[in-house]
Design an enzyme around this catalytic site. Sequence first.
Site, mmCIF file in Angstrom:
data_model
loop_
_atom_site.group_PDB
_atom_site.id
_atom_site.type_symbol
_atom_site.label_atom_id
_atom_site.label_comp_id
_atom_site.label_asym_id
_atom_site.label_seq_id
_atom_site.Cartn_x
_atom_site.Cartn_y
_atom_site.Cartn_z
ATOM 1 N N GLY A 10 46.100 46.099 36.892
ATOM 2 C CA GLY A 10 44.875 45.632 36.090
ATOM 3 C C GLY A 10 43.837 46.679 36.034
ATOM 4 N N LEU A 12 40.497 46.158 37.034
ATOM 5 C CA LEU A 12 39.722 46.163 38.403
ATOM 6 C C LEU A 12 40.720 46.677 39.426
ATOM 7 C CD1 LEU A 12 37.325 45.791 40.146
ATOM 8 C CD2 LEU A 12 38.005 43.420 40.236
ATOM 9 N N ASP A 36 54.627 38.739 44.350
ATOM 10 C CA ASP A 36 54.304 37.537 43.765
ATOM 11 C C ASP A 36 53.144 36.795 44.899
ATOM 12 O OD1 ASP A 36 54.232 34.768 43.071
ATOM 13 O OD2 ASP A 36 56.389 34.441 43.249
ATOM 14 N N ILE A 37 52.248 36.793 44.187
ATOM 15 C CA ILE A 37 51.269 36.213 45.390
ATOM 16 C C ILE A 37 51.128 34.628 45.286
ATOM 17 C CG2 ILE A 37 49.555 37.993 44.628
ATOM 18 C CD1 ILE A 37 47.890 35.916 43.231
ATOM 19 N N ALA A 58 45.135 38.132 38.849
ATOM 20 C CA ALA A 58 44.663 36.866 38.333
ATOM 21 C C ALA A 58 45.294 36.444 36.979
ATOM 22 C CB ALA A 58 43.062 37.066 38.274
ATOM 23 N N TRP A 59 45.278 35.405 36.462
ATOM 24 C CA TRP A 59 45.361 35.078 35.312
ATOM 25 C C TRP A 59 44.201 35.108 34.438
ATOM 26 C CZ3 TRP A 59 49.568 32.026 32.545
ATOM 27 C CH2 TRP A 59 49.258 31.568 31.272
ATOM 28 N N TYR A 118 40.337 27.929 32.347
ATOM 29 C CA TYR A 118 40.486 29.198 33.171
ATOM 30 C C TYR A 118 39.266 28.889 34.290
ATOM 31 C CZ TYR A 118 39.258 33.947 34.348
ATOM 32 O OH TYR A 118 38.789 34.989 34.729
#
Length: 271
Positions: A10, A12, A36-37, A58-59, A118
């Site tokens: 991503g 960041l 896969d966290i 993150a989503w 969210y």
Amino acid sequence: MRWLVTGAGGMLGQDLCAVLATSGASFEAATRAELDITSPSAVRDAVAGVDVVLNAAAWTDVDGAETAEDAALRINDASALAEVAGKRLVHFSTDYVFDGSVSSPYPEDTPQAPINAYGRTKAAGERAVLAAGGYVVRTAWLYGAHGPNFVKTMLRLAGERDTLDVVDDQVGPPTWSYALAEQAVALARSGAAPGAYHGTAAGSTTWFGLARAVFELSGLDPERVRPTTSDKFVRPARRPAYSVLGHDRWAGTGVDPLPSWRPMLRAFLQQ
């Protein structure tokens, strides 16, 4: 020190890897496809022998979370990472854990009050990380070289449209992801007390003000950007009207708060 960056594909995550590489650190980068966290066993294997975990996974689909909150929660609650990494974990969160109803910067210890799905999922992640003794770094209005973001969208639209209508009733601190990555790595190295920190630029503006600054600093006519209101752009998820975060907790850590948003934006655009 040995580092692990999750969400390394991503915006960041890529900047965190760049900062670590520049400093000569030993690190592993795991994208969403590679780790896969949400899997405790996968997390245990990945974290074994690691001194610091920087969790940028993150989503981030704010509107999509309104109809897929359970799916967003599985990614954003960070429970598996928090349980295994504990105080070794630096987890990135968001201004969306607050409701945006104030008119002065949010202190780090402000109670959570999310107003959309969210925000609720990110608030759950914060609770898991803080309960495990880790670090939470909240940020807001993030932009950078990688992936889609507001600044890059404004530059693209500048070449496609004569004028742009941008909302002028939401206030926040535009923050360069690379500068945040530098600050987060410095925090992990500092030995500062775990807890919540705010990784955002100093000062604030509106989306309209940011768009005009992007045009001006890019040599474009800022008058092409026109102000409008949020009710003209109805979205599935409510947005906080005020997203400015306070930075008092950096005092005494040996790590500086981020500089003002406008010089930071200029530095990004000059790259």
